[in-house]
Design an enzyme around this catalytic site. Structure first.
Site, PDB file in Angstrom:
ATOM      1  N   HIS A  52       0.864  -1.188   0.000  1.00  0.00           N
ATOM      2  CA  HIS A  52       0.000   0.000   0.000  1.00  0.00           C
ATOM      3  C   HIS A  52       0.900   1.237   0.000  1.00  0.00           C
ATOM      4  O   HIS A  52       1.964   1.232   0.634  1.00  0.00           O
ATOM      5  CB  HIS A  52      -0.908  -0.009   1.238  1.00  0.00           C
ATOM      6  CG  HIS A  52      -1.968   1.042   1.170  1.00  0.00           C
ATOM      7  ND1 HIS A  52      -1.709   2.361   1.417  1.00  0.00           N
ATOM      8  CD2 HIS A  52      -3.281   0.970   0.841  1.00  0.00           C
ATOM      9  CE1 HIS A  52      -2.823   3.057   1.260  1.00  0.00           C
ATOM     10  NE2 HIS A  52      -3.790   2.234   0.899  1.00  0.00           N
ATOM     11  N   GLU A 104      -4.224   1.879  -7.381  1.00  0.00           N
ATOM     12  CA  GLU A 104      -4.499   2.949  -6.422  1.00  0.00           C
ATOM     13  C   GLU A 104      -3.629   4.169  -6.727  1.00  0.00           C
ATOM     14  O   GLU A 104      -2.486   4.250  -6.263  1.00  0.00           O
ATOM     15  CB  GLU A 104      -4.193   2.464  -4.998  1.00  0.00           C
ATOM     16  CG  GLU A 104      -5.081   1.340  -4.531  1.00  0.00           C
ATOM     17  CD  GLU A 104      -5.370   1.449  -3.039  1.00  0.00           C
ATOM     18  OE1 GLU A 104      -6.543   1.354  -2.672  1.00  0.00           O
ATOM     19  OE2 GLU A 104      -4.431   1.664  -2.253  1.00  0.00           O
ATOM     20  N   GLY A 155      -7.674   9.083  -0.213  1.00  0.00           N
ATOM     21  CA  GLY A 155      -8.104   9.977   0.863  1.00  0.00           C
ATOM     22  C   GLY A 155      -8.229  11.438   0.471  1.00  0.00           C
ATOM     23  O   GLY A 155      -8.385  12.308   1.322  1.00  0.00           O
ATOM     24  N   SER A 179     -10.581   7.149  -2.784  1.00  0.00           N
ATOM     25  CA  SER A 179     -11.694   8.110  -2.676  1.00  0.00           C
ATOM     26  C   SER A 179     -13.024   7.628  -3.265  1.00  0.00           C
ATOM     27  O   SER A 179     -13.823   8.443  -3.737  1.00  0.00           O
ATOM     28  CB  SER A 179     -11.319   9.458  -3.306  1.00  0.00           C
ATOM     29  OG  SER A 179     -10.330  10.087  -2.518  1.00  0.00           O
ATOM     30  N   GLY A 197     -11.177   2.661   1.656  1.00  0.00           N
ATOM     31  CA  GLY A 197     -10.483   3.051   2.883  1.00  0.00           C
ATOM     32  C   GLY A 197     -11.456   3.766   3.802  1.00  0.00           C
ATOM     33  O   GLY A 197     -12.174   3.149   4.585  1.00  0.00           O
ATOM     34  N   GLY A 198     -11.516   5.097   3.663  1.00  0.00           N
ATOM     35  CA  GLY A 198     -12.382   5.917   4.514  1.00  0.00           C
ATOM     36  C   GLY A 198     -13.810   5.402   4.593  1.00  0.00           C
ATOM     37  O   GLY A 198     -14.403   5.316   5.671  1.00  0.00           O
TER      38      GLY A 198
HETATM   39  P1  PGA Z   1      -9.632   5.909   0.568  1.00  0.00           P
HETATM   40  O1  PGA Z   1      -8.421   4.858   0.747  1.00  0.00           O
HETATM   41  O2  PGA Z   1     -10.811   5.104   0.111  1.00  0.00           O
HETATM   42  O3  PGA Z   1      -9.814   6.486   1.944  1.00  0.00           O
HETATM   43  O4  PGA Z   1      -9.189   6.901  -0.427  1.00  0.00           O
HETATM   44  C1  PGA Z   1      -8.236   3.850  -0.181  1.00  0.00           C
HETATM   45  C2  PGA Z   1      -6.989   3.087   0.152  1.00  0.00           C
HETATM   46  O5  PGA Z   1      -6.041   3.658   0.718  1.00  0.00           O
HETATM   47  O6  PGA Z   1      -6.914   1.893  -0.137  1.00  0.00           O
END
Ligand code: PGA
Length: 233
Positions: free
Chosen positions: A84, A156, A162, A193, A214-215
């Site tokens: 990651h 990603e 984020g 995101s 993530g979030g």
């Molecule tokens: P996010 O994170 O959905 O908060 O942007 C995704 C990730 O880091 O895998």
């Protein structure tokens, strides 16, 4: 496929409450929950698979603070995120580290979810294609064909994680097709995101097999909404 990356969130009791809400999630969806390592032993869901967010590059021994692939396997971890961008950036993880982690995971029958993506600067300088091609090449050089075929690839873009920013569909398909050319037999996910408003854009993609959240993974109400949207399409 939906991978939920809780990152460094949820105390023990918060995680227990969170799981109560996730119990209602439809068993039809292939959902993989990657809690913080300390919450792995409290995982008790039957409708969701268990993943980890990272693994040690060492197989065992005197490595204070590390968690090995065999230890994860002994807690029924079936998937593990590797490489990651937060680990590459904040913990200086190298391609060699990532390769060792993948090998350890595969030896323990855990499927690696390998993250790749370009930085904002690389995107601005039109270097995305080169970055993804090189990352794929490096990954494949160090693994056998059989090992490569077991990976799940997560695209990603670092600038999307984020940030609330996402690629447009043309950009997305262009970048995913580079990954698809390099990994024709692998599942390919997108992460960065994703939310309940923009998930429709990603559904337009013909190359995606799933999403990494993530979030949004922290909010069971939004998660249920996303699953409903995915189910209806
Ligand atoms: P996010 O994170 O959905 O908060 O942007 C995704 C990730 O880091 O895998």
């Amino acid at each position: 496929m939906l991978v939920l990356n809780n990152k460094c969130n949820f105390t023990k009791n918060e995680f227990i409450d969170y799981q109560k809400e996730l119990q209602e999630i439809a068993a039809t969806a292939n959902v993989i929950l990657c809690p913080t390592a300390i919450n792995i032993s409290n995982f008790n869901l039957t409708n969701i698979s268990l993943g980890a967010q990272d693994v040690s590059k060492f197989s065992k021994g005197a490595h204070t603070g590390e968690i090995s692939a065999s230890q994860l396997a002994s807690y029924n971890v079936k998937y593990c995120i590797v490489g990651h961008s937060e680990r590459r950036t904040s913990f200086h993880e190298t391609e060699n580290d990532i390769n060792l982690k993948i090998k350890n995971l595969l030896e323990n029958n855990i499927i690696p979810i390998v993250c790749l993506g370009e930085t904002l600067l690389e995107k601005q300088e039109n270097l995305t294609s080169e970055k993804l091609t090189n990352a794929a090449k490096q990954l494949k050089n160090n693994l056998t064909k059989e090992e490569v075929n077991k990976l799940i690839i997560a695209y990603e873009p670092l600038w999307a994680i984020g940030s609330g920013l996402i690629p447009n569909i043309t950009e997305l398909e262009q970048n995913l097709s580079i990954l698809k050319q390099n990994f024709p037999h692998n599942k390919i996910l997108y992460g960065g995101s994703i939310d309940t408003n923009n998930i429709k854009i990603f559904q337009e993609s013909t190359l995606l097999d799933g999403y990494l959240l993530g979030g949004l993974s922290l909010n069971p109400t939004s998660l249920k909404k996303i699953l409903k949207i995915l189910k209806n399409n």
